[in-house]
Design a protein around this motif. Structure first.
Motif, PDB file in Angstrom:
ATOM      1  N   UNK A  60     -29.286  45.244 -38.420  1.00 50.92           N
ATOM      2  CA  UNK A  60     -29.028  45.004 -39.741  1.00 50.92           C
ATOM      3  C   UNK A  60     -30.017  45.790 -40.296  1.00 50.92           C
ATOM      4  N   UNK A  61     -29.824  46.154 -41.699  1.00 50.60           N
ATOM      5  CA  UNK A  61     -30.652  46.922 -42.412  1.00 50.60           C
ATOM      6  C   UNK A  61     -31.978  46.156 -42.803  1.00 50.60           C
ATOM      7  N   UNK A  62     -32.931  46.787 -42.871  1.00 51.18           N
ATOM      8  CA  UNK A  62     -34.509  46.281 -42.823  1.00 51.18           C
ATOM      9  C   UNK A  62     -34.599  45.681 -44.448  1.00 51.18           C
ATOM     10  N   UNK A  63     -34.008  46.253 -45.310  1.00 50.95           N
ATOM     11  CA  UNK A  63     -34.048  45.577 -46.580  1.00 50.95           C
ATOM     12  C   UNK A  63     -33.400  44.005 -46.628  1.00 50.95           C
ATOM     13  N   UNK A  64     -32.045  44.032 -45.920  1.00 51.48           N
ATOM     14  CA  UNK A  64     -31.761  42.848 -46.053  1.00 51.48           C
ATOM     15  C   UNK A  64     -32.479  41.799 -44.790  1.00 51.48           C
ATOM     16  N   UNK A  65     -33.042  42.447 -43.810  1.00 48.82           N
ATOM     17  CA  UNK A  65     -33.735  41.364 -42.888  1.00 48.82           C
ATOM     18  C   UNK A  65     -34.832  41.064 -43.538  1.00 48.82           C
ATOM     19  N   UNK A  66     -35.520  41.625 -44.276  1.00 52.98           N
ATOM     20  CA  UNK A  66     -36.706  40.928 -45.117  1.00 52.98           C
ATOM     21  C   UNK A  66     -36.173  39.933 -46.143  1.00 52.98           C
ATOM     22  N   UNK A  67     -35.143  40.047 -46.567  1.00 54.89           N
ATOM     23  CA  UNK A  67     -34.532  39.046 -47.646  1.00 54.89           C
ATOM     24  C   UNK A  67     -34.059  37.714 -46.666  1.00 54.89           C
ATOM     25  N   UNK A  68     -33.254  38.213 -45.733  1.00 53.51           N
ATOM     26  CA  UNK A  68     -32.815  36.968 -44.981  1.00 53.51           C
ATOM     27  C   UNK A  68     -33.891  36.032 -44.430  1.00 53.51           C
ATOM     28  N   UNK A  69     -34.898  36.733 -43.907  1.00 52.61           N
ATOM     29  CA  UNK A  69     -35.947  36.196 -43.136  1.00 52.61           C
ATOM     30  C   UNK A  69     -37.018  35.451 -44.308  1.00 52.61           C
ATOM     31  N   UNK A  70     -36.840  35.930 -45.618  1.00 52.24           N
ATOM     32  CA  UNK A  70     -37.578  35.344 -46.485  1.00 52.24           C
ATOM     33  C   UNK A  70     -38.964  35.926 -46.544  1.00 52.24           C
ATOM     34  N   UNK A  71     -39.208  37.081 -45.739  1.00 49.20           N
ATOM     35  CA  UNK A  71     -40.560  37.471 -45.844  1.00 49.20           C
ATOM     36  C   UNK A  71     -40.808  38.333 -47.197  1.00 49.20           C
ATOM     37  N   UNK A  72     -39.774  38.723 -47.782  1.00 48.19           N
ATOM     38  CA  UNK A  72     -39.514  39.137 -49.208  1.00 48.19           C
ATOM     39  C   UNK A  72     -38.510  38.419 -49.897  1.00 48.19           C
ATOM     40  N   UNK A  73     -38.755  37.745 -50.971  1.00 45.52           N
ATOM     41  CA  UNK A  73     -37.700  37.124 -51.513  1.00 45.52           C
ATOM     42  C   UNK A  73     -36.607  37.606 -52.205  1.00 45.52           C
ATOM     43  N   UNK A  74     -36.384  38.926 -52.548  1.00 46.99           N
ATOM     44  CA  UNK A  74     -35.295  39.638 -53.154  1.00 46.99           C
ATOM     45  C   UNK A  74     -35.115  41.035 -52.342  1.00 46.99           C
TER      46      UNK A  74
END
Length: 82
Positions: free
Chosen positions: A1-15
Motif C-alpha cells: 500500500x502507498x505511504x500516503x494511503x496508509x497514513x490516511x487509513x491508519x488515521x495518523x494523518x487525517x487526509x
C-alpha cells in the motif's frame, strides 16, 4: 500500500492530500530515510512524521486497505509521541 494511503487509513494523518504534501515536503521518513508518497509500506517499517511541533514515530504492525475508526489504531504501534 502507498505511504500516503496508509497514513490516511491508519488515521495518523487525517487526509490523504495532507499526507501526500507532508511526504513531498520531506516531513515523513521510513526507517530513517525520507520517503515519497509512493513508498510501498510493509509490516515492520518505522514511520516518523514531523508536523508542526509534533513528532510521531510509529511501527507498522499490519497493512489493510480499509479500517474502521475503532480498528485504525491496531495497524500501528506508537514508539514515541513528542
Amino acid at each position: 500500500m502507498r505511504l500516503d494511503k496508509y497514513l490516511k487509513v491508519s488515521r495518523l494523518i487525517k487526509r490523504r492530500t495532507v499526507a501526500n504534501e507532508a511526504c513531498d515536503a520531506g516531513r515523513v521518513s521510513v526507517n530513517g530515510k525520507p520517503a515519497r508518497a509512493s513508498y510501498d509500506v510493509k509490516p515492520g517499517d518505522v514511520i516518523e512524521i514531523a508536523l508542526g511541533a509534533k513528532n510521531i514515530r510509529a511501527k507498522v504492525l499490519s497493512v489493510d486497505e480499509y479500517a474502521s475508526k475503532a480498528d485504525a489504531s491496531s495497524l500501528y504501534e506508537i514508539l514515541s509521541d513528542e
